[in-house]
Motif scaffolding. Structure first.
Motif, short mmCIF file in Angstrom:
data_model
loop_
_atom_site.label_atom_id
_atom_site.label_comp_id
_atom_site.label_asym_id
_atom_site.label_seq_id
_atom_site.Cartn_x
_atom_site.Cartn_y
_atom_site.Cartn_z
N GLY A 1 0.81 -1.22 0.00
CA GLY A 1 0.00 0.00 0.00
C GLY A 1 0.84 1.26 0.00
N SER A 2 2.07 1.18 0.52
CA SER A 2 2.96 2.34 0.54
C SER A 2 3.40 2.75 -0.86
N HIS A 3 3.17 1.90 -1.85
CA HIS A 3 3.54 2.21 -3.24
C HIS A 3 2.32 2.51 -4.11
N VAL A 4 1.13 2.55 -3.50
CA VAL A 4 -0.09 2.89 -4.25
C VAL A 4 -0.28 4.40 -4.19
N PRO A 5 -0.17 5.12 -5.30
CA PRO A 5 -0.24 6.59 -5.27
C PRO A 5 -1.65 7.10 -5.03
N VAL A 6 -1.73 8.28 -4.42
CA VAL A 6 -3.02 8.96 -4.25
C VAL A 6 -3.43 9.56 -5.60
N MET B 1 5.59 9.24 2.24
CA MET B 1 5.37 10.67 2.07
C MET B 1 5.92 11.17 0.74
N ARG B 2 7.13 10.73 0.39
CA ARG B 2 7.73 11.19 -0.86
C ARG B 2 6.96 10.69 -2.06
N GLN B 3 6.45 9.47 -1.96
CA GLN B 3 5.64 8.93 -3.05
C GLN B 3 4.20 9.42 -2.99
N PHE B 4 3.85 10.07 -1.88
CA PHE B 4 2.49 10.53 -1.61
C PHE B 4 1.50 9.41 -1.90
N SER B 5 1.74 8.29 -1.21
CA SER B 5 0.89 7.12 -1.38
C SER B 5 -0.32 7.22 -0.46
N ILE B 6 -1.17 6.22 -0.49
CA ILE B 6 -2.38 6.22 0.34
C ILE B 6 -2.04 6.15 1.83
N PHE B 7 -0.80 5.74 2.16
CA PHE B 7 -0.36 5.68 3.56
C PHE B 7 0.60 6.81 3.89
N ALA B 8 0.49 7.95 3.20
CA ALA B 8 1.44 9.05 3.38
C ALA B 8 1.41 9.60 4.81
N LEU B 9 0.22 9.62 5.43
CA LEU B 9 0.12 10.13 6.81
C LEU B 9 0.60 9.11 7.83
N ASN B 10 0.74 7.86 7.40
CA ASN B 10 1.20 6.77 8.25
C ASN B 10 0.29 6.61 9.46
N VAL C 1 -11.31 13.89 -2.98
CA VAL C 1 -10.83 12.52 -3.20
C VAL C 1 -9.46 12.32 -2.53
N VAL C 2 -8.57 13.31 -2.69
CA VAL C 2 -7.24 13.23 -2.09
C VAL C 2 -7.34 13.17 -0.56
N VAL C 3 -8.15 14.07 0.03
CA VAL C 3 -8.31 14.13 1.48
C VAL C 3 -8.90 12.84 2.02
N LEU C 4 -9.95 12.34 1.39
CA LEU C 4 -10.60 11.12 1.86
C LEU C 4 -9.69 9.90 1.69
N THR C 5 -8.89 9.89 0.62
CA THR C 5 -7.96 8.77 0.40
C THR C 5 -6.90 8.71 1.49
#
Length: 424
Positions: free
Chosen positions: A31-36, A67-76, A149-153
């Motif tokens: 999931g850390s590699h799935v982009p928003v 964070m750098r990839q701004f993936s769906i888990f960017a906020l961790n 969409v970005v915020v909810l993701t």
């Protein structure tokens, strides 16, 4: 440790738990590699290139590169940690929450539910700040729908990580939240080692600096192991008592008081709090942002000392706080008295609780200072050398501490199953 893991893998039940844990952690890394959706990757890369080595580099390290990839888990998982800190502090301040915490399993479930609600709220606020605030120019479309969409993701990603951590804790091995942080940090280790190699071959650093960093890293690992495993054993004697025709008690045992009961939790809490003003500075330009970078981050000439001092103070405070939450001398003395136990030379009741309080206080200050020094020393060493290494003392401390705690949980699970088989 390797032999413990090998032996645990041979037990079907433990193997199932370990496999489940690995599967959940694999899902986290995937999931850390799935982009928003709706974000321009090139613009995000430009933002990081301009702020690399600062707070963005720190946030990226603690999120495992998400964070750098701004993936769906960017906020961790950090909104959950912040929510946990707030709820625990409110538990002390608000009598109704304190009463709820003493209601056993039902009370803990209710407090856990409040923590989940707080996590979602904090994740939503941070998601709005990052997407509409700091990373606003990376939005491909400035419309409300795209921003929503970005915020909810991002919010859903944190909520899913919270659920993932709880599943690991419940059905797997170890503390799920700690393991998520652990995997996020060590995923950057190969890149950090390769960066050191590149700097060395390019002649930007010399071999002495690399060896110095290696020695400090080894000392940190040794120090964490010594502090985590260290304990003081308080002797306890149980008086003989007759129940029916049988005699009970009379044996001698001990209370194992650990030097560091809180583990690495104070470091995680301290890091989260010190990261807050740095995160806040990302949404502002000018005076406030410059002030934070200069005086509250490790990149400022004055800031590195202020940051280190604040880190030491917060670690000591959280160590005392978490130790007080875990160990209650009054309740312990009460239980000893009820079961006919006493500490030789100490009267049961209040004198026993006062004696235990003094011992725990002395042990805690030693553990807290050691923890603070271990977390802060590599930051200062890094500032005195040219090594641009983000895998510093806090990260090493968390990694070693979580690894030790997880292995101890595996050993306790094996011991429990061994006794069960023996009794049969």
């Amino acid at each position: 440790m390797l032999s413990t893991l090998r032996d645990a893998w041979k037990i079907p039940d433990l193997r199932k738990k370990m496999f489940f844990t690995l599967l959940m952690l694999l899902i986290y890394r995937l999931g850390s590699h799935v982009p928003v959706p709706g974000m321009d990757r090139e613009v995000i890369e430009q933002i990081f290139s301009g702020g690399e080595g600062g707070v963005l580099g720190f946030l990226d390290l603690m999120s495992g590169g998400s964070m750098r990839q701004f993936s769906i888990f960017a906020l961790n998982i950090y909104p959950y940690i912040t929510a946990s800190i707030i709820i625990q502090l409110l538990t002390i301040a608000i009598p109704s929450l304190e009463a709820l915490s003493k209601e056993g399993e039902e009370g803990r479930k209710k407090i856990a539910q409040y923590t989940r609600y707080g996590t979602v709220v904090l994740a939503l606020v941070q998601a709005i700040g990052f997407s509409i605030g700091f990373f606003n120019r990376a939005l491909i479309d400035k419309s409300f729908g795209t921003a929503a969409v970005v915020v909810l993701t991002l919010t859903a990603g944190t909520a899913f990580l919270m659920w993932l951590g709880e599943q690991i804790t419940e059905k797997g091995i170890g503390n799920g939240i700690s393991l998520i942080i652990f995997i996020g940090i060590i995923s950057r280790l190969p890149g950090a080692l390769y960066e050191i190699y590149q700097l060395l071959t390019a002649g930007q650093v010399n071999i002495i600096e690399v060896l110095l960093f290696g020695i400090v890293a080894i000392l940190i690992i040794a120090g964490v192991v010594a502090i985590q495993q260290g304990q003081r054993r308080i002797p306890v004697q149980y008086a003989k008592r007759v129940v029916g025709r049988k005699m009970y008690g009379g044996q001698s045992t001990h209370i194992p008081l650990k030097v560091l009961m809180a583990g690495v939790i104070p470091v995680i809490f301290s890091t989260s709090i010190l990261a807050f003003p740095q995160t806040l500075s990302l949404f502002f330009e000018g005076g406030f942002a410059n002030f934070v970078r200069e005086y509250l981050t490790v990149n400022g000439k004055v800031g590195i000392w202020i940051y280190s001092i604040l880190n030491v103070i917060l670690i000591i405070l959280f160590t005392y706080f978490y130790t007080a939450v875990q160990f209650n001398p009054v309740e312990y003395a009460k239980n000893l008295k009820q079961h006919g136990g006493f500490i030789p030379g100490i009267r049961p009741g209040k004198p026993t609780s006062e004696f235990l309080s003094r011992i725990v206080s002395r042990l805690t200050i030693v553990g807290a200072l050691a923890l603070a020094i271990i977390a802060t020393l590599p930051v200062l060493v890094g500032s005195l050398t040219d090594l641009n290494i983000r895998f510093g003392g806090t990260a090493l401390l968390i990694v070693v501490g979580v690894a030790l705690e997880t292995v101890k949980q595996i050993e306790s699970q094996m011991l429990m199953r061994h006794y069960k088989g023996f009794l049969k």
